[in-house]
Design an enzyme around this catalytic site. Sequence first.
Site, PDB file in Angstrom:
ATOM      1  N   ASP A  44       0.851  -1.193   0.000  1.00  0.00           N
ATOM      2  CA  ASP A  44       0.000   0.000   0.000  1.00  0.00           C
ATOM      3  C   ASP A  44       0.891   1.250   0.000  1.00  0.00           C
ATOM      4  O   ASP A  44       1.904   1.303   0.704  1.00  0.00           O
ATOM      5  CB  ASP A  44      -0.925   0.001   1.221  1.00  0.00           C
ATOM      6  CG  ASP A  44      -2.089   0.958   1.051  1.00  0.00           C
ATOM      7  OD1 ASP A  44      -3.228   0.486   0.935  1.00  0.00           O
ATOM      8  OD2 ASP A  44      -1.850   2.185   1.021  1.00  0.00           O
ATOM      9  N   ILE A  45       0.501   2.234  -0.795  1.00  0.00           N
ATOM     10  CA  ILE A  45       1.299   3.466  -0.918  1.00  0.00           C
ATOM     11  C   ILE A  45       1.246   4.292   0.370  1.00  0.00           C
ATOM     12  O   ILE A  45       2.129   5.105   0.625  1.00  0.00           O
ATOM     13  CB  ILE A  45       0.787   4.299  -2.126  1.00  0.00           C
ATOM     14  CG1 ILE A  45       1.864   5.205  -2.667  1.00  0.00           C
ATOM     15  CG2 ILE A  45      -0.479   5.059  -1.797  1.00  0.00           C
ATOM     16  CD1 ILE A  45       1.536   5.821  -4.025  1.00  0.00           C
ATOM     17  N   ASN A  91     -13.127  -2.792   2.469  1.00  0.00           N
ATOM     18  CA  ASN A  91     -14.013  -1.647   2.653  1.00  0.00           C
ATOM     19  C   ASN A  91     -15.003  -1.608   1.491  1.00  0.00           C
ATOM     20  O   ASN A  91     -14.587  -1.536   0.327  1.00  0.00           O
ATOM     21  CB  ASN A  91     -13.199  -0.347   2.696  1.00  0.00           C
ATOM     22  CG  ASN A  91     -12.262  -0.293   3.896  1.00  0.00           C
ATOM     23  OD1 ASN A  91     -12.640  -0.711   4.990  1.00  0.00           O
ATOM     24  ND2 ASN A  91     -11.053   0.201   3.705  1.00  0.00           N
ATOM     25  N   GLY A 145     -15.195   3.533   4.050  1.00  0.00           N
ATOM     26  CA  GLY A 145     -13.814   3.954   3.814  1.00  0.00           C
ATOM     27  C   GLY A 145     -13.246   3.529   2.474  1.00  0.00           C
ATOM     28  O   GLY A 145     -12.046   3.685   2.234  1.00  0.00           O
ATOM     29  N   HIS A 168     -10.402  -5.091  -3.451  1.00  0.00           N
ATOM     30  CA  HIS A 168      -9.065  -5.427  -2.944  1.00  0.00           C
ATOM     31  C   HIS A 168      -9.206  -5.801  -1.475  1.00  0.00           C
ATOM     32  O   HIS A 168     -10.068  -5.284  -0.770  1.00  0.00           O
ATOM     33  CB  HIS A 168      -8.082  -4.262  -3.111  1.00  0.00           C
ATOM     34  CG  HIS A 168      -8.614  -2.968  -2.594  1.00  0.00           C
ATOM     35  ND1 HIS A 168      -9.541  -2.219  -3.289  1.00  0.00           N
ATOM     36  CD2 HIS A 168      -8.387  -2.303  -1.430  1.00  0.00           C
ATOM     37  CE1 HIS A 168      -9.849  -1.149  -2.586  1.00  0.00           C
ATOM     38  NE2 HIS A 168      -9.171  -1.171  -1.449  1.00  0.00           N
ATOM     39  N   HIS A 219      -7.210  -5.694   2.035  1.00  0.00           N
ATOM     40  CA  HIS A 219      -6.057  -5.189   2.790  1.00  0.00           C
ATOM     41  C   HIS A 219      -5.555  -6.306   3.705  1.00  0.00           C
ATOM     42  O   HIS A 219      -6.351  -6.980   4.370  1.00  0.00           O
ATOM     43  CB  HIS A 219      -6.453  -4.025   3.699  1.00  0.00           C
ATOM     44  CG  HIS A 219      -6.954  -2.801   3.005  1.00  0.00           C
ATOM     45  ND1 HIS A 219      -6.182  -1.682   2.823  1.00  0.00           N
ATOM     46  CD2 HIS A 219      -8.159  -2.512   2.470  1.00  0.00           C
ATOM     47  CE1 HIS A 219      -6.896  -0.749   2.203  1.00  0.00           C
ATOM     48  NE2 HIS A 219      -8.100  -1.228   1.982  1.00  0.00           N
TER      49      HIS A 219
END
Length: 122
Positions: free
Chosen positions: A40-41, A95, A101, A108, A110
């Site tokens: 994750d960026i 999410n 969120g 995707h 997380h």
Amino acid sequence: MFLLWNIASVVEKTIFEKIISREIPANIVFENDIAVIIRDINPQAPVHVLIIPKRRIDRIEAAQDGDVELLGKLLIMARDFAKSHNLTGFRLVINNGKQAGETAPHLHIHLLSDRLMGWPPG
Ligand code: 5GP
């Protein structure tokens, strides 16, 4: 005009489709025929990766009954990532919708780990 906007939002690639096609760079840590795993960026934990199916499903509520195998494989990829990185405690998050969120309209999962997590989530 509304119709054109609607078509554009379907045709326009998501940020994750651009990452998958290498149009924009990302730290891809794993890839197979159905999905990629990227860092994750904006990580929310020392380990924070995203498991992203290559075939776009906007969000979990848009998944079809026929996606059951794909969805199962994404969880198995999460399991394998955790195992190969010796992560014993980790959290998986999806999410769905702005209120929850969601910011990227491409399903995707997380995977967060390596810090103590609170409950309930914020
Ligand atoms: P969501 O908010 O939709 O559940 O999660 C989207 C996630 O994608 C966020 O955690 C966000 O930091 C991450 N993200 C957004 N744009 C990029 C990007 O260009 N590269 C990477 N690696 N992650 C991104």
